[in-house]
Write a protein that holds these residues in place. Structure first.
Motif, PDB file in Angstrom:
ATOM      1  N   ARG A  99       0.838  -1.208   0.000  1.00  0.00           N
ATOM      2  CA  ARG A  99       0.000   0.000   0.000  1.00  0.00           C
ATOM      3  C   ARG A  99       0.868   1.252   0.000  1.00  0.00           C
ATOM      4  O   ARG A  99       1.823   1.342   0.774  1.00  0.00           O
ATOM      5  CB  ARG A  99      -0.868   0.041   1.268  1.00  0.00           C
ATOM      6  CG  ARG A  99      -1.785  -1.147   1.427  1.00  0.00           C
ATOM      7  CD  ARG A  99      -2.572  -1.036   2.716  1.00  0.00           C
ATOM      8  NE  ARG A  99      -3.371  -2.230   2.962  1.00  0.00           N
ATOM      9  CZ  ARG A  99      -4.605  -2.421   2.503  1.00  0.00           C
ATOM     10  NH1 ARG A  99      -5.200  -1.489   1.780  1.00  0.00           N
ATOM     11  NH2 ARG A  99      -5.255  -3.537   2.782  1.00  0.00           N
ATOM     12  N   GLY A 104      -9.511   1.096   1.226  1.00  0.00           N
ATOM     13  CA  GLY A 104     -10.086  -0.229   1.447  1.00  0.00           C
ATOM     14  C   GLY A 104     -10.035  -0.696   2.882  1.00  0.00           C
ATOM     15  O   GLY A 104     -10.403   0.029   3.809  1.00  0.00           O
ATOM     16  N   SER A 105      -9.538  -1.930   3.062  1.00  0.00           N
ATOM     17  CA  SER A 105      -9.608  -2.543   4.389  1.00  0.00           C
ATOM     18  C   SER A 105      -8.687  -1.846   5.397  1.00  0.00           C
ATOM     19  O   SER A 105      -8.932  -1.904   6.596  1.00  0.00           O
ATOM     20  CB  SER A 105      -9.286  -4.037   4.310  1.00  0.00           C
ATOM     21  OG  SER A 105      -7.935  -4.243   3.997  1.00  0.00           O
ATOM     22  N   ASP A 180      -2.697   0.775  -4.104  1.00  0.00           N
ATOM     23  CA  ASP A 180      -2.289  -0.478  -3.451  1.00  0.00           C
ATOM     24  C   ASP A 180      -2.475  -1.630  -4.432  1.00  0.00           C
ATOM     25  O   ASP A 180      -3.068  -1.453  -5.498  1.00  0.00           O
ATOM     26  CB  ASP A 180      -3.072  -0.716  -2.134  1.00  0.00           C
ATOM     27  CG  ASP A 180      -4.581  -0.708  -2.328  1.00  0.00           C
ATOM     28  OD1 ASP A 180      -5.041  -1.096  -3.410  1.00  0.00           O
ATOM     29  OD2 ASP A 180      -5.301  -0.302  -1.399  1.00  0.00           O
ATOM     30  N   LYS A 182      -2.240  -6.338  -4.752  1.00  0.00           N
ATOM     31  CA  LYS A 182      -2.034  -7.657  -4.139  1.00  0.00           C
ATOM     32  C   LYS A 182      -1.220  -8.530  -5.084  1.00  0.00           C
ATOM     33  O   LYS A 182      -1.490  -8.571  -6.286  1.00  0.00           O
ATOM     34  CB  LYS A 182      -3.407  -8.291  -3.899  1.00  0.00           C
ATOM     35  CG  LYS A 182      -3.393  -9.633  -3.216  1.00  0.00           C
ATOM     36  CD  LYS A 182      -3.452 -10.821  -4.124  1.00  0.00           C
ATOM     37  CE  LYS A 182      -4.662 -10.901  -4.997  1.00  0.00           C
ATOM     38  NZ  LYS A 182      -4.674 -12.115  -5.837  1.00  0.00           N
ATOM     39  N   THR A 203      -6.831  -6.539  -9.144  1.00  0.00           N
ATOM     40  CA  THR A 203      -5.931  -6.793  -8.008  1.00  0.00           C
ATOM     41  C   THR A 203      -5.161  -5.551  -7.553  1.00  0.00           C
ATOM     42  O   THR A 203      -4.269  -5.658  -6.709  1.00  0.00           O
ATOM     43  CB  THR A 203      -4.913  -7.901  -8.364  1.00  0.00           C
ATOM     44  OG1 THR A 203      -4.089  -7.439  -9.443  1.00  0.00           O
ATOM     45  CG2 THR A 203      -5.599  -9.197  -8.764  1.00  0.00           C
ATOM     46  N   ARG A 205      -5.502  -1.036  -6.871  1.00  0.00           N
ATOM     47  CA  ARG A 205      -6.303   0.199  -6.941  1.00  0.00           C
ATOM     48  C   ARG A 205      -5.527   1.208  -7.775  1.00  0.00           C
ATOM     49  O   ARG A 205      -4.355   1.484  -7.479  1.00  0.00           O
ATOM     50  CB  ARG A 205      -6.589   0.765  -5.546  1.00  0.00           C
ATOM     51  CG  ARG A 205      -7.606  -0.036  -4.772  1.00  0.00           C
ATOM     52  CD  ARG A 205      -8.147   0.681  -3.534  1.00  0.00           C
ATOM     53  NE  ARG A 205      -9.227  -0.105  -2.959  1.00  0.00           N
ATOM     54  CZ  ARG A 205      -9.065  -1.022  -1.994  1.00  0.00           C
ATOM     55  NH1 ARG A 205      -7.863  -1.233  -1.480  1.00  0.00           N
ATOM     56  NH2 ARG A 205     -10.094  -1.712  -1.552  1.00  0.00           N
TER      57      ARG A 205
HETATM   58  P1  TMP Z   1      -8.086  -4.291   0.651  1.00  0.00           P
HETATM   59  O1  TMP Z   1      -7.932  -2.835   0.947  1.00  0.00           O
HETATM   60  O2  TMP Z   1      -9.500  -4.708   0.398  1.00  0.00           O
HETATM   61  O3  TMP Z   1      -7.417  -5.149   1.700  1.00  0.00           O
HETATM   62  O4  TMP Z   1      -7.317  -4.582  -0.707  1.00  0.00           O
HETATM   63  C1  TMP Z   1      -5.963  -4.255  -0.871  1.00  0.00           C
HETATM   64  C2  TMP Z   1      -5.546  -4.526  -2.310  1.00  0.00           C
HETATM   65  O5  TMP Z   1      -5.575  -5.911  -2.602  1.00  0.00           O
HETATM   66  C3  TMP Z   1      -6.452  -3.870  -3.355  1.00  0.00           C
HETATM   67  O6  TMP Z   1      -5.633  -3.374  -4.408  1.00  0.00           O
HETATM   68  C4  TMP Z   1      -7.301  -4.986  -3.871  1.00  0.00           C
HETATM   69  C5  TMP Z   1      -6.446  -6.205  -3.694  1.00  0.00           C
HETATM   70  N1  TMP Z   1      -7.222  -7.384  -3.339  1.00  0.00           N
HETATM   71  C6  TMP Z   1      -7.176  -8.494  -4.171  1.00  0.00           C
HETATM   72  O7  TMP Z   1      -6.534  -8.487  -5.200  1.00  0.00           O
HETATM   73  N2  TMP Z   1      -7.894  -9.607  -3.784  1.00  0.00           N
HETATM   74  C7  TMP Z   1      -8.610  -9.663  -2.647  1.00  0.00           C
HETATM   75  O8  TMP Z   1      -9.215 -10.693  -2.373  1.00  0.00           O
HETATM   76  C8  TMP Z   1      -8.623  -8.503  -1.802  1.00  0.00           C
HETATM   77  C9  TMP Z   1      -9.414  -8.507  -0.531  1.00  0.00           C
HETATM   78  C10 TMP Z   1      -7.926  -7.404  -2.186  1.00  0.00           C
END
Ligand code: TMP
Length: 245
Positions: A99, A104-105, A180, A182, A203, A205
């Protein structure tokens, strides 16, 4: 791009957004990108027209960029609109999130405002386990649980930060802010850890560098509309990166 001659074998695995097939070589698999979209651990389901085609192209482009910048990956070549040829790897059951900006989360968990710039990139690990809802896990816990060794986790985190350092300026030149993303890693036949899975608006943002408009899966998660258009916009900005061109 012309179709390359690859014979599809049996399906080895089907995930929420992709399918993995055997190829005519034992060391290579074909990864097919689907239009299916899910969010909130599969609770929300839908389809985004041509998402598979767009994500296949975006991910191929970014994996080529990373390979050419010294990041080892599973990527070999894009075969056609929906399929890529990749090296067969054993996926390590951790998701590595990097990040640059609160969203998000992280915003939800800490109460920090979405959009706040982090003082340095933050790396997070989650267990790749849908049944448990991909819970956050510390390095120590992951190593102690035997998901990966402490050394492997360090390798993955170092590679994830390197990916971030390559992607941030590349994308900014295309007027995209990388908020961010993943990553997933796998181990190849030789035991080397390589970047696997995909890098796409599913995957990551991506925010427009000028307006801040969201150009990623948050449009689907949050019902913001123009989902396909946003994915297409990302592809048009990134284009087909080719090494040496
Ligand atoms: P989050 O803020 O929901 O934790 O997500 C962080 C980053 O990870 C965001 O760019 C989206 C990506 N992501 C995935 O690729 N797969 C997932 O299952 C989740 C929850 C997030």
């Amino acid at each position: 791009m012309a179709d390359k001659n690859v014979t599809l074998g049996k399906m080895l695995y089907e995930g929420k957004a992709k399918q993995v097939f055997e190829s005519d070589s034992k060391d290579l698999v074909v990864i097919r990108y689907k239009d299916d979209a899910t969010a909130f651990n599969g609770e929300k389901k839908g389809q985004i027209e041509e998402k598979g085609i767009i994500n296949n192209k975006v991910s191929a482009s970014l994996f080529r960029l990373l390979e050419s910048s010294g990041v080892p990956t599973h990527f070999v070549t894009r075969i056609n609109d929906r399929d890529q040829l990749c090296r067969a790897v054993k996926i390590i059951m951790l998701e590595v999130i990097v990040r640059n900006v609160v969203a998000g989360s992280l915003a939800k968990r800490t109460g920090q405002e979405e959009g706040a710039v982090l003082p340095r990139p933050v790396v997070e690990l989650t267990l790749k386990d849908d049944a448990k809802g991909d819970p956050l896990i510390s390095r120590d816990e992951a190593a102690a649980a035997g998901v990966a060794s402490a050394a492997d986790i360090e390798t993955m985190e170092t590679l994830a930060l390197k990916v971030n350092a390559i992607l941030v300026p590349f994308l900014l030149e295309k007027k995209l802010r990388l908020i961010d993303f993943k990553l997933e890693f796998g181990r190849n036949e030789e035991g080397q850890i390589v970047l696997a899975d995909e890098i796409s608006p599913d995957t990551c943002r991506f925010w427009d560098a000028g307006s801040g408009e969201k150009l990623d899966k948050d449009r689907f998660r949050r019902d913001l509309g123009n989902v396909r258009e946003a994915y297409q916009e990302v592809y048009e900005r990134i284009g087909d990166f080719r090494f040496g061109v």
